[in-house]
Structures are given as structure tokens and as C-alpha cells.
Motif scaffolding. Structure first.
Motif, PDB file in Angstrom:
ATOM      1  N   PHE A  98      -5.281  -5.872  -8.105  1.00 55.36           N
ATOM      2  CA  PHE A  98      -4.392  -7.024  -7.930  1.00 55.36           C
ATOM      3  C   PHE A  98      -3.404  -7.125  -9.089  1.00 55.36           C
ATOM      4  O   PHE A  98      -3.823  -6.999 -10.252  1.00 55.36           O
ATOM      5  CB  PHE A  98      -5.229  -8.306  -7.850  1.00 55.36           C
ATOM      6  CG  PHE A  98      -4.418  -9.555  -7.616  1.00 55.36           C
ATOM      7  CD1 PHE A  98      -3.961  -9.871  -6.343  1.00 55.36           C
ATOM      8  CD2 PHE A  98      -4.100 -10.403  -8.672  1.00 55.36           C
ATOM      9  CE1 PHE A  98      -3.216 -11.026  -6.124  1.00 55.36           C
ATOM     10  CE2 PHE A  98      -3.349 -11.550  -8.448  1.00 55.36           C
ATOM     11  CZ  PHE A  98      -2.915 -11.858  -7.187  1.00 55.36           C
ATOM     12  N   PRO A  99      -2.092  -7.355  -8.873  1.00 54.37           N
ATOM     13  CA  PRO A  99      -1.476  -7.485  -7.561  1.00 54.37           C
ATOM     14  C   PRO A  99      -0.721  -6.234  -7.127  1.00 54.37           C
ATOM     15  O   PRO A  99      -0.449  -6.068  -5.936  1.00 54.37           O
ATOM     16  CB  PRO A  99      -0.473  -8.623  -7.786  1.00 54.37           C
ATOM     17  CG  PRO A  99      -0.024  -8.433  -9.202  1.00 54.37           C
ATOM     18  CD  PRO A  99      -1.197  -7.831  -9.953  1.00 54.37           C
ATOM     19  N   ASP A 100      -0.407  -5.324  -8.070  1.00 55.14           N
ATOM     20  CA  ASP A 100       0.562  -4.278  -7.729  1.00 55.14           C
ATOM     21  C   ASP A 100      -0.020  -3.102  -6.959  1.00 55.14           C
ATOM     22  O   ASP A 100       0.717  -2.334  -6.361  1.00 55.14           O
ATOM     23  CB  ASP A 100       1.229  -3.752  -9.014  1.00 55.14           C
ATOM     24  CG  ASP A 100       2.094  -4.827  -9.669  1.00 55.14           C
ATOM     25  OD1 ASP A 100       2.468  -5.786  -8.964  1.00 55.14           O
ATOM     26  OD2 ASP A 100       2.364  -4.708 -10.877  1.00 55.14           O
ATOM     27  N   HIS A 101      -1.353  -2.928  -7.000  1.00 52.95           N
ATOM     28  CA  HIS A 101      -1.933  -1.742  -6.369  1.00 52.95           C
ATOM     29  C   HIS A 101      -2.802  -2.115  -5.171  1.00 52.95           C
ATOM     30  O   HIS A 101      -3.655  -1.329  -4.753  1.00 52.95           O
ATOM     31  CB  HIS A 101      -2.721  -0.932  -7.394  1.00 52.95           C
ATOM     32  CG  HIS A 101      -1.863  -0.487  -8.536  1.00 52.95           C
ATOM     33  ND1 HIS A 101      -0.940   0.515  -8.420  1.00 52.95           N
ATOM     34  CD2 HIS A 101      -1.748  -0.969  -9.800  1.00 52.95           C
ATOM     35  CE1 HIS A 101      -0.298   0.667  -9.573  1.00 52.95           C
ATOM     36  NE2 HIS A 101      -0.776  -0.226 -10.425  1.00 52.95           N
ATOM     37  N   CYS A 102      -2.579  -3.300  -4.654  1.00 54.54           N
ATOM     38  CA  CYS A 102      -3.347  -3.738  -3.486  1.00 54.54           C
ATOM     39  C   CYS A 102      -2.642  -3.268  -2.218  1.00 54.54           C
ATOM     40  O   CYS A 102      -1.474  -3.576  -2.006  1.00 54.54           O
ATOM     41  CB  CYS A 102      -3.466  -5.261  -3.490  1.00 54.54           C
ATOM     42  SG  CYS A 102      -4.270  -5.891  -2.002  1.00 54.54           S
ATOM     43  N   ASN A 103      -3.385  -2.491  -1.397  1.00 59.51           N
ATOM     44  CA  ASN A 103      -2.812  -2.012  -0.135  1.00 59.51           C
ATOM     45  C   ASN A 103      -3.358  -2.779   1.051  1.00 59.51           C
ATOM     46  O   ASN A 103      -3.201  -2.367   2.192  1.00 59.51           O
ATOM     47  CB  ASN A 103      -3.152  -0.521   0.065  1.00 59.51           C
ATOM     48  CG  ASN A 103      -2.552   0.321  -1.020  1.00 59.51           C
ATOM     49  OD1 ASN A 103      -1.406   0.091  -1.411  1.00 59.51           O
ATOM     50  ND2 ASN A 103      -3.313   1.272  -1.535  1.00 59.51           N
ATOM     51  N   GLU A 104      -4.037  -3.878   0.783  1.00 53.50           N
ATOM     52  CA  GLU A 104      -4.694  -4.577   1.881  1.00 53.50           C
ATOM     53  C   GLU A 104      -3.730  -5.520   2.594  1.00 53.50           C
ATOM     54  O   GLU A 104      -2.837  -6.104   1.986  1.00 53.50           O
ATOM     55  CB  GLU A 104      -5.903  -5.354   1.352  1.00 53.50           C
ATOM     56  CG  GLU A 104      -7.005  -4.419   0.871  1.00 53.50           C
ATOM     57  CD  GLU A 104      -8.270  -5.141   0.483  1.00 53.50           C
ATOM     58  OE1 GLU A 104      -9.334  -4.556   0.661  1.00 53.50           O
ATOM     59  OE2 GLU A 104      -8.196  -6.283   0.004  1.00 53.50           O
ATOM     60  N   VAL A 105      -3.977  -5.649   3.887  1.00 51.34           N
ATOM     61  CA  VAL A 105      -3.197  -6.544   4.725  1.00 51.34           C
ATOM     62  C   VAL A 105      -4.107  -7.704   5.122  1.00 51.34           C
ATOM     63  O   VAL A 105      -5.283  -7.481   5.439  1.00 51.34           O
ATOM     64  CB  VAL A 105      -2.728  -5.790   6.004  1.00 51.34           C
ATOM     65  CG1 VAL A 105      -1.987  -6.719   6.947  1.00 51.34           C
ATOM     66  CG2 VAL A 105      -1.870  -4.592   5.624  1.00 51.34           C
ATOM     67  N   ALA A 106      -3.583  -8.914   5.071  1.00 52.73           N
ATOM     68  CA  ALA A 106      -4.376 -10.066   5.516  1.00 52.73           C
ATOM     69  C   ALA A 106      -4.233 -10.199   7.026  1.00 52.73           C
ATOM     70  O   ALA A 106      -3.118 -10.198   7.558  1.00 52.73           O
ATOM     71  CB  ALA A 106      -3.889 -11.338   4.820  1.00 52.73           C
ATOM     72  N   MET A 107      -5.373 -10.281   7.708  1.00 52.75           N
ATOM     73  CA  MET A 107      -5.383 -10.457   9.175  1.00 52.75           C
ATOM     74  C   MET A 107      -6.237 -11.689   9.463  1.00 52.75           C
ATOM     75  O   MET A 107      -7.301 -11.864   8.862  1.00 52.75           O
ATOM     76  CB  MET A 107      -6.018  -9.247   9.860  1.00 52.75           C
ATOM     77  CG  MET A 107      -5.379  -7.909   9.538  1.00 52.75           C
ATOM     78  SD  MET A 107      -3.761  -7.676  10.274  1.00 52.75           S
ATOM     79  CE  MET A 107      -4.120  -7.568  12.021  1.00 52.75           C
TER      80      MET A 107
END
Ligand SMILES: CC(C)(COP(=O)(O)OP(=O)(O)OC[C@H]1O[C@@H](n2cnc3c(N)ncnc32)[C@H](O)[C@@H]1OP(=O)(O)O)[C@@H](O)C(=O)NCCC(=O)NCCS
Length: 152
Positions: A139-148
Motif C-alpha cells: 500500500f499504496p503504490d504497489h497494490c494491484n487489487e481491485v475492490a469488488m
């Protein structure tokens, strides 16, 4: 079969979360301590010998918000609807608890979209950011997650 996790399942759950392949979506590893204290969040998929072949957790975040996390099915059992059943069992538990908004942070958004989740602006999940993201190395620059998110 899908059932609630038991104490004897913790080592297998830990292994499932530690050993996803590099090309697969990231599933955050969890310590034994976290798994023991959150064991009641977990459901597991088991084979005919009652061996754990998949897991998923429903983590309560706030008064009408829960998170689905730690979803993994072993490669040899994929494509047999176990992932769907694990998620649906967690969604059903959310409704039983009176929680009607469930989200996940994922690197596999297409799977969750297939189950009816829709993409959400991460910023709107501020309770989650306060709880976990601030302590995450990505967090925050290397987060590849998408919120669903799914409204039940
Ligand atoms: C994602 C994962 C849990 C799916 O488990 P699975 O048991 O193979 O999935 P299911 O068989 O229940 O699939 C349910 C449905 O989703 C579809 N689906 C499966 N993977 C999909 C994907 N990556 N993208 C889009 N749809 C997908 C299936 O075609 C199936 O459709 P249907 O019910 O309409 O026939 C599994 O591939 C896995 O453990 N991956 C590695 C870890 C991971 O990505 N975890 C989740 C994100 S953090």
C-alpha cells in the motif's frame, strides 16, 4: 462438500494461503495466530476423505459491511464450482448475520464479476483502508487489487 472450518484444518488452510503459484492472483498469507483467532470466519471445501481442498473467509468490518478474503481452491480441484460454493456460503452467512454489503479486494476481478460482484471505488471502503491497507507492504503504490462489491 463445504463446511465450517475446524481447528484441525488450520495447518492445511495456512498451506493453501502460503503456496499459491506466482502466476496466480495474490492471496495474502496469514500467520497461524491470525488463522486461529479468525478460525470462525472460515469455511472450507473438503474432498471425500474430509481433506481440505479450498478455503474462504468472511470477515466482519462494520455494522453493514463484511469482506470476503483468503479464497483459494487447490489447482487439482478447480473448475468444479468449489470457488463459487465457498463464496456463496460466505454470502449466505452474511445475510444470516444481517449484513447486506460484502466486498473483496482481489487480483481476480473477473471471477468475482462472474458471481455478480461489481467494481467499487477503493476509496469508498475507508474502514478497510484504516484496518488493513495501512499496514500492507504493497500500500499504496504497489497494490494491484481491485475492490469488488455485492449488495445482497
Ligand atoms: C479463483 C478460484 C478460487 C476459482 O475457483 P474454482 O473452484 O476453480 O471456481 P469455480 O469452479 O467455482 O467457478 C465458478 C464460476 O466462475 C468461473 N470462473 C472461474 N475462474 C474464473 C476466472 N478467473 N475469471 C472468470 N470466471 C471464472 C467458472 O467458469 C464458473 O462459471 P459457472 O459457474 O458459470 O460455470 C481458483 O481459481 C483459485 O484458487 N485461484 C487462485 C487464488 C485466487 O485467485 N483467489 C481469488 C482471488 S484473491
Amino acid at each position: 462438500m463445504i463446511r465450517k472450518a475446524r481447528i484441525d484444518d488450520v495447518k492445511k488452510i495456512h498451506g493453501l494461503l502460503m503456496h499459491t503459484e506466482e502466476h496466480e492472483a495474490l492471496v495474502l498469507p496469514r500467520s497461524f495466530s491470525q488463522l486461529y483467532s479468525h478460525l470462525r470466519d472460515f469455511v472450507v471445501a473438503v474432498d471425500d476423505n474430509d481433506d481440505v481442498v479450498g478455503c474462504c473467509a468472511l470477515n466482519i468490518i462494520w455494522d453493514n459491511l463484511a469482506e470476503i478474503r483468503s479464497l483459494v481452491v487447490v489447482p487439482s480441484q478447480r473448475g468444479r464450482k468449489l470457488g463459487r460454493k465457498l463464496v456463496e456460503t460466505c454470502l449466505s452467512e452474511a445475510v444470516t448475520l444481517g449484513i447486506y454489503k460484502v466486498y473483496t479486494l482481489t487480483e481476480a476481478p473477473d471471477f468475482f464479476a462472474h458471481l455478480g460482484f461489481v467494481e467499487e471505488d477503493m476509496e469508498k471502503l475507508n474502514q478497510k483502508i484504516f484496518l488493513d491497507c495501512l499496514n500492507c507492504a504493497r500500500f499504496p503504490d504497489h497494490c494491484n487489487e481491485v475492490a469488488m462489491i455485492m449488495n445482497l
